[in-house]
Design a protein around this motif. Structure first.
Motif, PDB file in Angstrom:
ATOM      1  N   ILE B  66      21.283  48.645  54.536  1.00 35.31           N
ATOM      2  CA  ILE B  66      20.226  49.399  53.857  1.00 35.31           C
ATOM      3  C   ILE B  66      20.464  50.905  53.978  1.00 35.31           C
ATOM      4  O   ILE B  66      20.436  51.632  52.982  1.00 35.31           O
ATOM      5  N   ILE B  67      20.752  51.377  55.196  1.00 33.15           N
ATOM      6  CA  ILE B  67      20.943  52.821  55.384  1.00 33.15           C
ATOM      7  C   ILE B  67      22.202  53.292  54.653  1.00 33.15           C
ATOM      8  O   ILE B  67      22.195  54.315  53.966  1.00 33.15           O
ATOM      9  N   GLY B  68      23.295  52.515  54.759  1.00 30.89           N
ATOM     10  CA  GLY B  68      24.531  52.880  54.064  1.00 30.89           C
ATOM     11  C   GLY B  68      24.327  52.957  52.564  1.00 30.89           C
ATOM     12  O   GLY B  68      24.730  53.917  51.909  1.00 30.89           O
ATOM     13  N   GLY B  69      23.684  51.938  51.994  1.00 36.85           N
ATOM     14  CA  GLY B  69      23.421  51.921  50.562  1.00 36.85           C
ATOM     15  C   GLY B  69      22.536  53.080  50.141  1.00 36.85           C
ATOM     16  O   GLY B  69      22.807  53.762  49.157  1.00 36.85           O
ATOM     17  N   PHE B  70      21.495  53.334  50.922  1.00 32.64           N
ATOM     18  CA  PHE B  70      20.570  54.426  50.616  1.00 32.64           C
ATOM     19  C   PHE B  70      21.312  55.767  50.587  1.00 32.64           C
ATOM     20  O   PHE B  70      21.151  56.561  49.662  1.00 32.64           O
ATOM     21  N   LEU B  71      22.139  56.005  51.623  1.00 32.36           N
ATOM     22  CA  LEU B  71      22.874  57.275  51.698  1.00 32.36           C
ATOM     23  C   LEU B  71      23.822  57.434  50.512  1.00 32.36           C
ATOM     24  O   LEU B  71      23.966  58.531  49.965  1.00 32.36           O
ATOM     25  N   VAL B  72      24.481  56.338  50.125  1.00 33.38           N
ATOM     26  CA  VAL B  72      25.392  56.409  48.979  1.00 33.38           C
ATOM     27  C   VAL B  72      24.610  56.774  47.704  1.00 33.38           C
ATOM     28  O   VAL B  72      25.011  57.658  46.950  1.00 33.38           O
ATOM     29  N   GLY B  73      23.482  56.119  47.484  1.00 33.74           N
ATOM     30  CA  GLY B  73      22.687  56.395  46.286  1.00 33.74           C
ATOM     31  C   GLY B  73      22.105  57.796  46.296  1.00 33.74           C
ATOM     32  O   GLY B  73      22.256  58.558  45.334  1.00 33.74           O
ATOM     33  N   PHE B  74      21.464  58.157  47.401  1.00 42.11           N
ATOM     34  CA  PHE B  74      20.841  59.479  47.533  1.00 42.11           C
ATOM     35  C   PHE B  74      21.903  60.571  47.448  1.00 42.11           C
ATOM     36  O   PHE B  74      21.760  61.548  46.709  1.00 42.11           O
ATOM     37  N   GLY B  75      22.986  60.387  48.211  1.00 45.86           N
ATOM     38  CA  GLY B  75      24.045  61.399  48.260  1.00 45.86           C
ATOM     39  C   GLY B  75      24.724  61.592  46.914  1.00 45.86           C
ATOM     40  O   GLY B  75      25.061  62.705  46.529  1.00 45.86           O
ATOM     41  N   THR B  76      24.926  60.487  46.185  1.00 44.99           N
ATOM     42  CA  THR B  76      25.573  60.600  44.872  1.00 44.99           C
ATOM     43  C   THR B  76      24.759  61.481  43.946  1.00 44.99           C
ATOM     44  O   THR B  76      25.282  62.362  43.273  1.00 44.99           O
ATOM     45  N   ARG B  77      23.438  61.290  43.952  1.00 40.77           N
ATOM     46  CA  ARG B  77      22.620  62.102  43.045  1.00 40.77           C
ATOM     47  C   ARG B  77      22.456  63.523  43.555  1.00 40.77           C
ATOM     48  O   ARG B  77      22.468  64.479  42.787  1.00 40.77           O
TER      49      ARG B  77
END
Lengths: 141, 123
Positions: B66-77
């Motif tokens: 969950i944290i890894g996925g969240f960081l990837v999504g948030f960081g990408t934007r």
């Protein structure tokens, strides 16, 4: 988007997904190797993609190539004065990339390869993009 | 969306239908380090210990996903692009902004790999 554009998008997606798998960049282990500087694999792939990208961009610019909608392709320059945005956002992305060993494209390719568990990080990533949208005005850019 | 559906189909074709049966040739030094962190499954694209429905019962694994996925999504934007957007497209268009973003990718990635991994994977 008409039917033929839809089909073209789909074909490019299939091609991209297939390449992501066959170049092994969807491998969690390949990302570990990259961040530990134990293998040239990822650097070779990204490096050669950059070279191909440079040549492609020159061809697109010189010959005024059009996109699927028939408009001339114009690549808007990014605003390099927003240093905080790229540095902080990039670091957050890097933390996530090293943790789950996949960036957005590979997450979907892994899902397709049969790893249904990938739906969890995909949903978390979509929530992440949404939360960014909510917080955007409060974040330093 | 259609493009994403294409990636999933491409993933199926490359990773399932026409799967290369040979294991991925990972550097022995990476394998050694990961073994010391408690990873034992090197057969597929991802280690079973973290990426399987069975391992979700562990709160640690669930939070990694969950944290890894969240960081990837948030960081990408937040950064305005990901690996293909900044590292490949941006750098090939000689964008200084993308170079800063890629430096950011490595600040985050190296911090995770060398500082946080030994803390997360205490085996």
């Amino acid at each position: 988007m008409n039917f033929s554009q839809l089909i073209k998008s789909l074909i490019f997606g299939v091609f991209f997904g297939f390449i992501l798998v066959k170049s092994e960049v969807i491998s969690w282990f390949r990302i570990q190797e990259m961040f530990r500087f134990d293998s040239f694999h990822m650097y070779g792939i990204i490096g050669s993609a950059i070279v191909v990208g440079m040549i492609s961009i020159q061809i697109i610019k010189r010959f005024g190539i059009k996109d699927l909608d028939g408009n001339e392709i114009k690549i808007a320059p990014k605003d390099a004065s927003q240093v905080k945005r790229y540095l902080i956002g990039g670091s957050m992305f890097g933390l996530g990339w090293a943790l789950i060993g996949a960036c957005p494209g590979p997450l979907f390719a892994l899902l397709g390869s049969g790893l249904t568990i990938m739906i969890i990080p995909i949903i978390a990533a979509i929530v992440g993009t949404y939360v960014y949208g909510v917080l955007r005005t409060k974040l330093p850019h | 969306m259609v493009f994403l559906a294409g990636i999933v189909i491409g993933g199926y074709l490359g990773g399932s239908l026409f799967l290369n049966p040979e294991p991925i040739d990972i550097s022995s030094s990476t394998i050694e380090t990961l073994k010391n962190l408690g990873i034992t499954d090197f057969s597929g694209f991802v280690p079973d210990e973290i990426f399987s429905w069975e391992s979700l019962s562990s709160p640690l694994n669930l939070s990694i996903l969950i944290i890894g996925g969240f960081l990837v999504g948030f960081g990408t934007r937040y950064a305005g692009g990901c690996t293909s957007g900044h590292a490949i497209s941006g750098l090939s268009n000689l964008q200084f902004a993308s170079l800063i973003a890629v430096i950011g990718f490595f600040i985050g990635g190296l911090f995770m790999t060398y500082i946080l991994y030994p803390i997360i994977f205490v085996s």
